[in-house]
Design an enzyme around this catalytic site. Structure first.
Site, mmCIF file in Angstrom:
data_model
loop_
_atom_site.group_PDB
_atom_site.id
_atom_site.type_symbol
_atom_site.label_atom_id
_atom_site.label_comp_id
_atom_site.label_asym_id
_atom_site.label_seq_id
_atom_site.Cartn_x
_atom_site.Cartn_y
_atom_site.Cartn_z
ATOM 1 N N HIS A 123 -8.930 0.685 7.118
ATOM 2 C CA HIS A 123 -7.810 0.177 6.315
ATOM 3 C C HIS A 123 -6.994 -0.770 7.208
ATOM 4 O O HIS A 123 -6.958 -0.587 8.423
ATOM 5 C CB HIS A 123 -6.962 1.389 5.914
ATOM 6 C CG HIS A 123 -5.878 1.116 4.936
ATOM 7 N ND1 HIS A 123 -4.663 0.605 5.304
ATOM 8 C CD2 HIS A 123 -5.805 1.304 3.591
ATOM 9 C CE1 HIS A 123 -3.885 0.497 4.243
ATOM 10 N NE2 HIS A 123 -4.559 0.908 3.180
ATOM 11 N N ASP A 200 -7.424 8.531 11.552
ATOM 12 C CA ASP A 200 -6.647 8.174 10.376
ATOM 13 C C ASP A 200 -7.112 9.109 9.251
ATOM 14 O O ASP A 200 -8.185 8.924 8.682
ATOM 15 C CB ASP A 200 -6.914 6.701 10.033
ATOM 16 C CG ASP A 200 -6.365 6.307 8.666
ATOM 17 O OD1 ASP A 200 -5.856 7.185 7.940
ATOM 18 O OD2 ASP A 200 -6.458 5.116 8.323
ATOM 19 N N GLN A 203 -7.186 9.640 3.990
ATOM 20 C CA GLN A 203 -8.048 10.024 2.864
ATOM 21 C C GLN A 203 -8.838 11.294 3.170
ATOM 22 O O GLN A 203 -9.710 11.673 2.381
ATOM 23 C CB GLN A 203 -9.042 8.894 2.540
ATOM 24 C CG GLN A 203 -8.400 7.571 2.191
ATOM 25 C CD GLN A 203 -7.715 7.580 0.840
ATOM 26 O OE1 GLN A 203 -7.951 8.464 0.003
ATOM 27 N NE2 GLN A 203 -6.856 6.607 0.602
ATOM 28 N N LYS A 226 -0.330 11.053 -0.481
ATOM 29 C CA LYS A 226 -1.742 11.179 -0.871
ATOM 30 C C LYS A 226 -2.175 12.643 -0.903
ATOM 31 O O LYS A 226 -3.310 12.964 -1.204
ATOM 32 C CB LYS A 226 -2.631 10.384 0.096
ATOM 33 C CG LYS A 226 -2.385 8.871 0.000
ATOM 34 C CD LYS A 226 -3.293 8.127 0.944
ATOM 35 C CE LYS A 226 -2.809 6.728 1.232
ATOM 36 N NZ LYS A 226 -3.238 5.729 0.266
ATOM 37 N N CYS A 364 -7.003 -3.019 0.729
ATOM 38 C CA CYS A 364 -6.498 -3.153 2.105
ATOM 39 C C CYS A 364 -7.624 -3.025 3.129
ATOM 40 O O CYS A 364 -7.429 -2.478 4.226
ATOM 41 C CB CYS A 364 -5.409 -2.137 2.422
ATOM 42 S SG CYS A 364 -3.876 -2.451 1.575
#
Ligand code: PMP
Length: 406
Positions: A123, A200, A203, A226, A364
């Site tokens: 991202h 990261d 997700q 999220k 993104c």
């Protein structure tokens, strides 16, 4: 726990509305998730009955909310199995967390000609902060390529690692492809080369159990919004030893111990990294979202979402000319696709008129779109409150849009 989708959907008031006279089919969960009533009620109660600034008050409300805020930190600590609560820093989100490391770790440890490794499927939030850091510190950014199916090519990663590698920053799950990356292996390989690793988890955190100690990652970043929590709150996990040695990246109230015009000393962890009035409402709201997710059970969530993915993949693949981007062996319930030469925006707009919310564009991840030589995709991202009937509606919608646009 019995996974009862009807009851679960009732927990999310947004889902029961109609748009353009059609029941809302919300499949834009990769961008942000909806909030269960318990999170809405928690935030409402905080604003209507309990609001007061944390840490600096001796009065009742301030003490109460400080306790809730620090308890929220412990709930996050337990959720990701961090060793110490001071390893949990409240930030504004994944982006805030990554920028914090890029600045602070960068200042402390990155020297000219050092190298930072990211991947082709990152991202922008896990690309641009490192580019900025490399520019500042005259370091080099290296990129792990991916296969056509959307998997990292680990042999290429092994070749990139060397004594100059200081940091590897990789997403746990790709927001555009749904790929679940083998982060344990990535972390171990980086450590063998003497590099630190930032994961990261934007997700990843909502789709399965994360154990930062078992992973042995040095940093882990995620966003509240999220994970069914509020926006504007996120987490940076960092190993205590590293955070202890890293300089603060923002100056202000709360992050200091003693201030004079001659010299300022900094507060201890985690406050050193939480300058200013922090988003305590968001932090406590996030803790209630974590409690909610835990009550449903991450294993139940993962198992149900996997069924959604399998069903949706099989169903959509029946559509002539539909191509799925991201066919990794290990995937979460995200399907990025294109149909023939139809522009993703056109597809998205027609689906929208049918009440189906999908995301269209580059998500993104412009370098990833360049890799596939496409302008963007249509992305349906499903979570545990989505249903098989909604997937049927998506299928019908795509078929209708195709007949209109081709
Ligand atoms: N990384 C990934 C993989 C993401 O999907 C996102 C959000 N789309 C981010 C980072 C940035 O998250 P936020 O905007 O909440 O900071």
């Amino acid at each position: 726990m019995n996974f009862d989708i009807t009851n679960i959907r009732k927990d999310f008031p947004v889902l029961s509305q109609q748009v353009y006279g059609k029941p809302l089919v919300y499949m834009d969960n990769g961008a942000t998730t909806q909030k269960p009533q318990i999170v809405i009620d928690t935030i409402n109660k905080l604003h209507s009955k309990q609001n007061s600034s944390i840490h600096r008050g001796v009065h009742y409300l301030s003490e109460q909310i400080t306790e809730q805020y620090e308890n929220a930190r412990k709930i996050v600590q337990e959720f990701i199995n961090a060793e110490f609560s001071q390893e949990i820093i409240f930030t504004s989100g994944t982006t805030g967390s990554i920028n914090a490391v890029a600045f602070s770790f960068g200042e402390a440890y990155i020297k000219p000609n050092d190298e930072v490794i990211i991947s082709e499927m990152e991202h922008h939030s896990n690309i641009v902060p490192w580019q900025m850091m490399c520019d500042r510190k005259h370091a080099k950014l290296r990129v792990i390529p991916i296969s056509d199916d959307g998997e990292l090519i680990l042999d290429e990663y092994r070749k990139l690692l060397n004594s100059k590698t200081k940091l590897v920053a990789i997403n746990q799950v790709s927001n555009s492809l749904g790929t679940v990356n083998p982060i344990k292996e990535i972390i171990d390989l980086a450590h063998n080369a003497g590099a630190k690793v930032l994961i990261d988890g934007a997700q990843g955190i909502q789709h399965g159990k994360v154990d930062v100690q078992a992973l042995d990652c040095d940093f882990y970043a995620f966003s509240g919004h999220k994970l069914y929590g509020p926006t504007g709150i996120g987490i940076l996990y960092g190993k205590e030893k590293l955070l202890f040695d890293m300089p603060p990246y923002q100056g202000g109230g709360d992050m200091v111990e003693c201030v004079s015009f001659e010299k300022t000393t900094y507060n201890s962890l985690p406050f050193k990294f939480e300058a200013g009035t922090s988003n305590y409402i968001g932090a406590i709201g996030l803790a209630s979202a974590i409690d909610y997710v835990k009550a449903i059970g991450l294993e139940n969530i993962a198992a149900y979402e996997h069924k959604l993915l399998t069903y949706a993949t099989q169903k959509l693949m029946q559509i002539d000319g539909l191509r799925i981007y991201g066919n990794a062996r290990n995937k979460i319930s995200i399907i990025s696709f294109l149909v023939g030469n139809i522009h993703p925006y056109d597809m998205g707009m027609i689906l929208d008129k049918m009440g189906i919310a999908v995301r269209t564009g580059t998500h993104c991840t412009m370098p990833l779109m360049d890799r596939y030589e496409i302008e963007g995709t249509v992305r349906a991202s499903m979570v545990f409150y989505n249903t098989f009937e909604e997937i049927d509606k998506l299928y019908d919608g795509v078929v209708i849009a195709k007949s209109m646009l081709e």
